[in-house]
Design a protein around this motif. Structure first.
Motif, PDB file in Angstrom:
ATOM      1  N   TYR A  70       1.275  -1.155  -0.119  1.00 66.12           N
ATOM      2  CA  TYR A  70      -0.279  -0.524  -0.064  1.00 66.12           C
ATOM      3  C   TYR A  70       1.216   1.286  -0.003  1.00 66.12           C
ATOM      4  CZ  TYR A  70      -3.469   3.482   1.720  1.00 66.12           C
ATOM      5  OH  TYR A  70      -4.079   4.560   1.117  1.00 66.12           O
ATOM      6  N   GLU A  87       1.008   4.636   0.561  1.00 65.62           N
ATOM      7  CA  GLU A  87       0.451   5.894   1.168  1.00 65.62           C
ATOM      8  C   GLU A  87       0.508   7.959   0.810  1.00 65.62           C
ATOM      9  OE1 GLU A  87       1.815   6.581   5.609  1.00 65.62           O
ATOM     10  OE2 GLU A  87       0.965   4.091   6.170  1.00 65.62           O
ATOM     11  N   TYR A  93       5.192   7.621   1.108  1.00 68.81           N
ATOM     12  CA  TYR A  93       5.230   6.743   2.657  1.00 68.81           C
ATOM     13  C   TYR A  93       4.917   5.691   2.051  1.00 68.81           C
ATOM     14  CZ  TYR A  93       7.658   8.800   6.470  1.00 68.81           C
ATOM     15  OH  TYR A  93       8.582   9.728   7.064  1.00 68.81           O
ATOM     16  N   ARG A 143       2.926   1.487   3.346  1.00 75.76           N
ATOM     17  CA  ARG A 143       2.528   0.165   4.602  1.00 75.76           C
ATOM     18  C   ARG A 143       2.548  -0.676   3.750  1.00 75.76           C
ATOM     19  NH1 ARG A 143      -0.031   1.435   9.254  1.00 75.76           N
ATOM     20  NH2 ARG A 143       0.476   3.954   9.175  1.00 75.76           N
ATOM     21  N   ARG A 154       5.369   0.317   8.314  1.00 80.45           N
ATOM     22  CA  ARG A 154       5.208   1.491   7.088  1.00 80.45           C
ATOM     23  C   ARG A 154       7.014   1.516   7.454  1.00 80.45           C
ATOM     24  NH1 ARG A 154       3.816   6.857   9.417  1.00 80.45           N
ATOM     25  NH2 ARG A 154       2.960   7.620   7.773  1.00 80.45           N
TER      26      ARG A 154
END
Lengths: 156, 207
Positions: free
Chosen positions: A55, A57, A74, A76, A83
């Protein structure tokens, strides 16, 4: 099993040289990578089974005139629950990076936003147009030195 | 042509022959004022108050106002919220699609002169009257439903003063000059055509 930041950092350093993947002094969960390595590190973050960053972010920038433009992303792992951030120090005059939109679909609009507001050009992006500002806008409003005739300065 | 030939004789039967003409004026104005259908759109937080005004507690319907989801069927545009430069051409397009007679209420500080976005903002249009003619400005951030309803009643009263064959009377200019706030840029420049409603002038809030 969520990994701690040092474990993620060491896992990345097993593949990429530790001299050029350094810890960020401003954020305790962020690594600074050189421009040329950004795409390969991101591919590794997604494909590595141990890390499993499924994922993205957000992607954004922080502007440090007159020379630096820091790009921050960022990531995750929903599956593992950890993260990490990647920071790339860009040349403020001609900021450019490879696109991640084929790895994480939401990078498409994130990168359009960063292009719109900060002027970072993403290579191999499928549709790099402005996202927030009107289509015929000129300039990148979130740059610190941005000036626009519409702006009325707040009196001190 | 029978009715035209017969009309003067017909009018003479009323005391005062002018009655029929003033009556048409009155009926048309009453019809316009008591069925102001407003366009279903909101731009920012003012739209929440607009929704509250439309809901059962305040009930716009008792002024004859119901929302229509297309500009083709609306008489009134309530610009509720911050109008950004990107949105401005779209709002202008919606206004142009409305049939005459059409009216505009600018709701909230953003629509009057940018409101909280007056300073240090590159993306907000500072006053919707730069792109469309505004009849009533309702001040507030956001205005309470009472303020919006008071603005609508003021617009109804404005409509009732209209006369057939005359251009629409927009009396706001002189009032605005008189009400200029010290230290603020002159409202006349920002609001060329409308009357301004301030929260303190609303009877229900004073009592």
């Amino acid at each position: 099993m969520a990994l701690k930041f040092p474990e993620i950092r060491d896992r990345i350093r097993q593949v990429f040289p530790s001299q050029i993947v350094v810890e960020d002094l401003e954020n305790s969960d962020c690594l600074v990578v050189p421009e040329g390595l950004y795409r390969r590190v991101a591919e590794f973050l997604k494909s590595d089974e141990e890390l499993c960053f499924d994922y993205l972010e957000f992607q954004t920038c922080t502007d440090h005139p007159p020379e630096l433009l820091d790009f921050v992303a960022y990531f995750r792992s929903i599956e593992k629950g950890h993260r990490i951030g990647l920071k790339v120090k860009l040349n403020r005059q001609h900021p450019a990076l490879p696109s991640l939109s084929d790895l994480w679909a939401n990078a498409d609009w994130n990168e359009r936003e960063v292009f719109d507001l900060f002027g970072v050009v993403f290579h191999d992006h499928p549709d790099l147009r402005r996202l927030m500002m009107p289509e015929d806008w000129s300039g990148h409003p979130l740059r610190k030195d941005y000036l626009h005739p519409n702006v009325v300065k707040r009196p001190d | 042509m029978g009715i035209v030939d017969g009309l003067p004789a017909h009018i003479e039967k009323f005391p005062g022959g002018g009655l029929l003409m003033t009556g048409v004026n009155y009926i048309l104005n009453e019809a316009k004022a008591s069925s102001m259908w407003y366009m279903l759109f909101g731009l920012a937080c003012c739209a929440i108050e607009l929704m509250a005004t439309g809901a059962s507690r305040y009930d716009f319907d008792r002024l004859g106002m119901i929302f229509r989801a297309t500009p083709r069927q609306t008489d009134l545009m309530i610009v509720a919220g911050t109008l950004t430069l990107k949105m401005a051409p779209r709002v202008k397009l919606l206004y142009d699609q409305m049939p005459e007679p059409k009216y505009v209420i600018a709701m909230g500080g953003c629509t009057i002169h940018g409101g909280p976005f007056y300073h240090d903002s590159y993306s907000v249009l500072k006053g919707v009257d730069k792109i469309i003619p505004v009849d009533i400005h309702v001040a507030g951030c956001p205005p309470r439903p009472e303020a919006l309803m008071n603005g609508c009643v003021a617009l109804q009263n404005l409509i009732r003063t209209e006369r057939l064959g005359h251009d629409r009377d927009r009396p706001g200019l002189r009032q605005l000059t008189a009400r200029q706030i010290p230290g603020e840029p002159p409202l006349t420049r920002l609001a060329p055509g409308g009357a301004l409603i301030r929260p303190g002038e609303i009877p229900i809030l004073r009592s």
